[in-house]
Design a protein around this motif. Structure first.
Motif, PDB file in Angstrom:
ATOM      1  N   VAL A 126       2.553  -5.292  14.985  1.00 54.26           N
ATOM      2  CA  VAL A 126       3.972  -4.957  14.961  1.00 54.26           C
ATOM      3  C   VAL A 126       4.214  -4.062  13.757  1.00 54.26           C
ATOM      4  N   LEU A 127       4.799  -2.893  13.997  1.00 53.41           N
ATOM      5  CA  LEU A 127       5.138  -1.960  12.931  1.00 53.41           C
ATOM      6  C   LEU A 127       6.619  -1.650  13.021  1.00 53.41           C
ATOM      7  N   ASN A 128       7.350  -1.978  11.951  1.00 47.94           N
ATOM      8  CA  ASN A 128       8.804  -1.759  11.898  1.00 47.94           C
ATOM      9  C   ASN A 128       9.508  -2.411  13.089  1.00 47.94           C
ATOM     10  N   ASP A 129       9.155  -3.654  13.386  1.00 48.22           N
ATOM     11  CA  ASP A 129       9.742  -4.455  14.467  1.00 48.22           C
ATOM     12  C   ASP A 129       9.481  -3.890  15.861  1.00 48.22           C
ATOM     13  N   ILE A 130       8.493  -3.030  15.994  1.00 45.13           N
ATOM     14  CA  ILE A 130       8.092  -2.485  17.297  1.00 45.13           C
ATOM     15  C   ILE A 130       6.663  -2.934  17.563  1.00 45.13           C
ATOM     16  N   VAL A 131       6.450  -3.596  18.692  1.00 43.28           N
ATOM     17  CA  VAL A 131       5.102  -4.018  19.063  1.00 43.28           C
ATOM     18  C   VAL A 131       4.354  -2.783  19.559  1.00 43.28           C
ATOM     19  N   ILE A 132       3.320  -2.394  18.821  1.00 44.37           N
ATOM     20  CA  ILE A 132       2.568  -1.194  19.203  1.00 44.37           C
ATOM     21  C   ILE A 132       1.231  -1.543  19.853  1.00 44.37           C
ATOM     22  N   ILE A 182       0.840  -1.188   0.000  1.00 43.27           N
ATOM     23  CA  ILE A 182       0.000   0.000   0.000  1.00 43.27           C
ATOM     24  C   ILE A 182       0.876   1.238   0.000  1.00 43.27           C
ATOM     25  N   SER A 183       0.487   2.227  -0.768  1.00 41.39           N
ATOM     26  CA  SER A 183       1.153   3.516  -0.768  1.00 41.39           C
ATOM     27  C   SER A 183       0.157   4.562  -0.284  1.00 41.39           C
ATOM     28  N   ILE A 184       0.566   5.342   0.709  1.00 36.89           N
ATOM     29  CA  ILE A 184      -0.302   6.371   1.284  1.00 36.89           C
ATOM     30  C   ILE A 184       0.409   7.706   1.177  1.00 36.89           C
ATOM     31  N   ASP A 185      -0.266   8.675   0.575  1.00 39.21           N
ATOM     32  CA  ASP A 185       0.300  10.009   0.397  1.00 39.21           C
ATOM     33  C   ASP A 185      -0.274  10.935   1.467  1.00 39.21           C
ATOM     34  N   VAL A 186       0.459  11.110   2.570  1.00 40.89           N
ATOM     35  CA  VAL A 186       0.008  12.019   3.630  1.00 40.89           C
ATOM     36  C   VAL A 186       0.520  13.441   3.403  1.00 40.89           C
ATOM     37  N   SER A 187       1.358  13.635   2.389  1.00 36.76           N
ATOM     38  CA  SER A 187       1.875  14.981   2.116  1.00 36.76           C
ATOM     39  C   SER A 187       0.768  15.925   1.648  1.00 36.76           C
ATOM     40  N   SER A 233       0.424   5.947  14.118  1.00 38.12           N
ATOM     41  CA  SER A 233       1.211   7.163  13.899  1.00 38.12           C
ATOM     42  C   SER A 233       2.487   7.240  14.732  1.00 38.12           C
ATOM     43  N   GLU A 234       2.507   6.627  15.930  1.00 41.38           N
ATOM     44  CA  GLU A 234       3.700   6.738  16.775  1.00 41.38           C
ATOM     45  C   GLU A 234       4.904   6.008  16.182  1.00 41.38           C
ATOM     46  N   ALA A 235       4.689   4.909  15.475  1.00 47.45           N
ATOM     47  CA  ALA A 235       5.803   4.098  14.982  1.00 47.45           C
ATOM     48  C   ALA A 235       5.996   4.184  13.472  1.00 47.45           C
ATOM     49  N   VAL A 236       5.080   4.837  12.766  1.00 44.29           N
ATOM     50  CA  VAL A 236       5.202   4.909  11.311  1.00 44.29           C
ATOM     51  C   VAL A 236       6.237   5.960  10.932  1.00 44.29           C
ATOM     52  N   LYS A 237       6.939   5.719   9.840  1.00 44.62           N
ATOM     53  CA  LYS A 237       7.951   6.662   9.360  1.00 44.62           C
ATOM     54  C   LYS A 237       7.755   6.869   7.865  1.00 44.62           C
ATOM     55  N   LYS A 238       8.315   7.914   7.344  1.00 46.01           N
ATOM     56  CA  LYS A 238       8.242   8.144   5.900  1.00 46.01           C
ATOM     57  C   LYS A 238       9.059   7.073   5.191  1.00 46.01           C
ATOM     58  N   GLY A 239       8.547   6.645   4.050  1.00 45.06           N
ATOM     59  CA  GLY A 239       9.222   5.603   3.282  1.00 45.06           C
ATOM     60  C   GLY A 239       8.635   4.234   3.576  1.00 45.06           C
ATOM     61  N   GLU A 240       9.492   3.219   3.563  1.00 49.88           N
ATOM     62  CA  GLU A 240       9.060   1.827   3.737  1.00 49.88           C
ATOM     63  C   GLU A 240       8.725   1.517   5.190  1.00 49.88           C
ATOM     64  N   ASN A 241       7.609   0.816   5.390  1.00 45.41           N
ATOM     65  CA  ASN A 241       7.182   0.353   6.709  1.00 45.41           C
ATOM     66  C   ASN A 241       6.682  -1.074   6.575  1.00 45.41           C
ATOM     67  N   LYS A 242       7.003  -1.892   7.547  1.00 43.59           N
ATOM     68  CA  LYS A 242       6.561  -3.287   7.570  1.00 43.59           C
ATOM     69  C   LYS A 242       5.546  -3.431   8.696  1.00 43.59           C
ATOM     70  N   LEU A 243       4.318  -3.843   8.355  1.00 44.20           N
ATOM     71  CA  LEU A 243       3.228  -3.987   9.313  1.00 44.20           C
ATOM     72  C   LEU A 243       2.807  -5.448   9.375  1.00 44.20           C
ATOM     73  N   VAL A 244       2.713  -5.994  10.598  1.00 41.14           N
ATOM     74  CA  VAL A 244       2.278  -7.371  10.814  1.00 41.14           C
ATOM     75  C   VAL A 244       1.184  -7.358  11.864  1.00 41.14           C
ATOM     76  N   ASN A 271       0.672  -9.823   6.721  1.00 43.95           N
ATOM     77  CA  ASN A 271       1.833  -8.950   6.524  1.00 43.95           C
ATOM     78  C   ASN A 271       1.509  -7.904   5.479  1.00 43.95           C
ATOM     79  N   TYR A 272       1.894  -6.673   5.745  1.00 45.98           N
ATOM     80  CA  TYR A 272       1.657  -5.580   4.813  1.00 45.98           C
ATOM     81  C   TYR A 272       2.934  -4.750   4.672  1.00 45.98           C
ATOM     82  N   ASP A 273       3.161  -4.285   3.457  1.00 44.87           N
ATOM     83  CA  ASP A 273       4.236  -3.335   3.192  1.00 44.87           C
ATOM     84  C   ASP A 273       3.580  -1.991   2.921  1.00 44.87           C
ATOM     85  N   LEU A 274       3.893  -1.009   3.773  1.00 38.66           N
ATOM     86  CA  LEU A 274       3.334   0.330   3.625  1.00 38.66           C
ATOM     87  C   LEU A 274       4.419   1.273   3.134  1.00 38.66           C
TER      88      LEU A 274
END
Length: 158
Positions: free
Chosen positions: A99-105, A69-74, A132-143, A152-155
């Motif tokens: 889990v977002l970017n290897d951080i359990v949220i 998924i690609s999300i344009d928050v800009s 929002s706390e663990a998401v970053k610009k660019g590639e994110n891995k969501l499980v 599994n999702y690639d954001l």
């Protein structure tokens, strides 16, 4: 204790057990140990909430049929944009782990919907988790995971 009080007490205890879905938990443990509880996610999506004052998502992306998924928050530069994942799952008494970017949220049990014990789907749960706390610009891995179901999702966040 006479028979009337005994049966009344037994009836009250049974009603409380059914309301608390105890038979459903027993059925889940039986299915988990001796079979397959057929756990799956559905109606999963990502919502963009602006300024935390709206009661609706400005944008919603359905994740049921896609993993990338690609999300344009800009496009929301002048307003604060928060991302949430939401959805439902069936037949799991285990906690939901996000889990977002290897951080359990999130690692907790979401809200239950009332379901009959004898139904094919004896647990229905729904969740909303802020990303929002663990998401970053660019590639994110969501499980997201519970019981024997994992998605599994690639954001990609612009």
């Amino acid at each position: 204790m006479n028979k009337k009080k005994f049966f009344l007490s037994l009836f009250i205890v049974l009603i409380i057990l059914v309301v608390l879905q105890v038979p459903n938990y027993i059925r889940y443990q039986f299915d988990k140990n001796f079979g397959d509880p057929h756990t799956f996610f559905y109606d999963v999506g990502i919502g963009v909430l602006l300024d935390e004052t709206n009661n609706y998502y400005e944008e919603e992306i359905d994740l049921d049929d896609q993993n990338k998924i690609s999300i344009d928050v800009s496009q929301y530069k002048k307003r604060k944009a928060d991302l949430y994942i939401y959805g439902r799952y069936i037949n799991s008494a285990e906690p939901l782990v996000v889990v977002l970017n290897d951080i359990v949220i999130y690692n907790d049990k979401p809200e239950n919907e009332s379901v009959d014990f004898y139904s094919r789907y004896y647990f229905k749960k729904y969740f909303v988790v802020k990303l929002s706390e663990a998401v970053k610009k660019g590639e994110n891995k969501l499980v997201i995971s519970t019981g024997n179901a994992t998605k599994n999702y690639d954001l990609y966040i612009n």
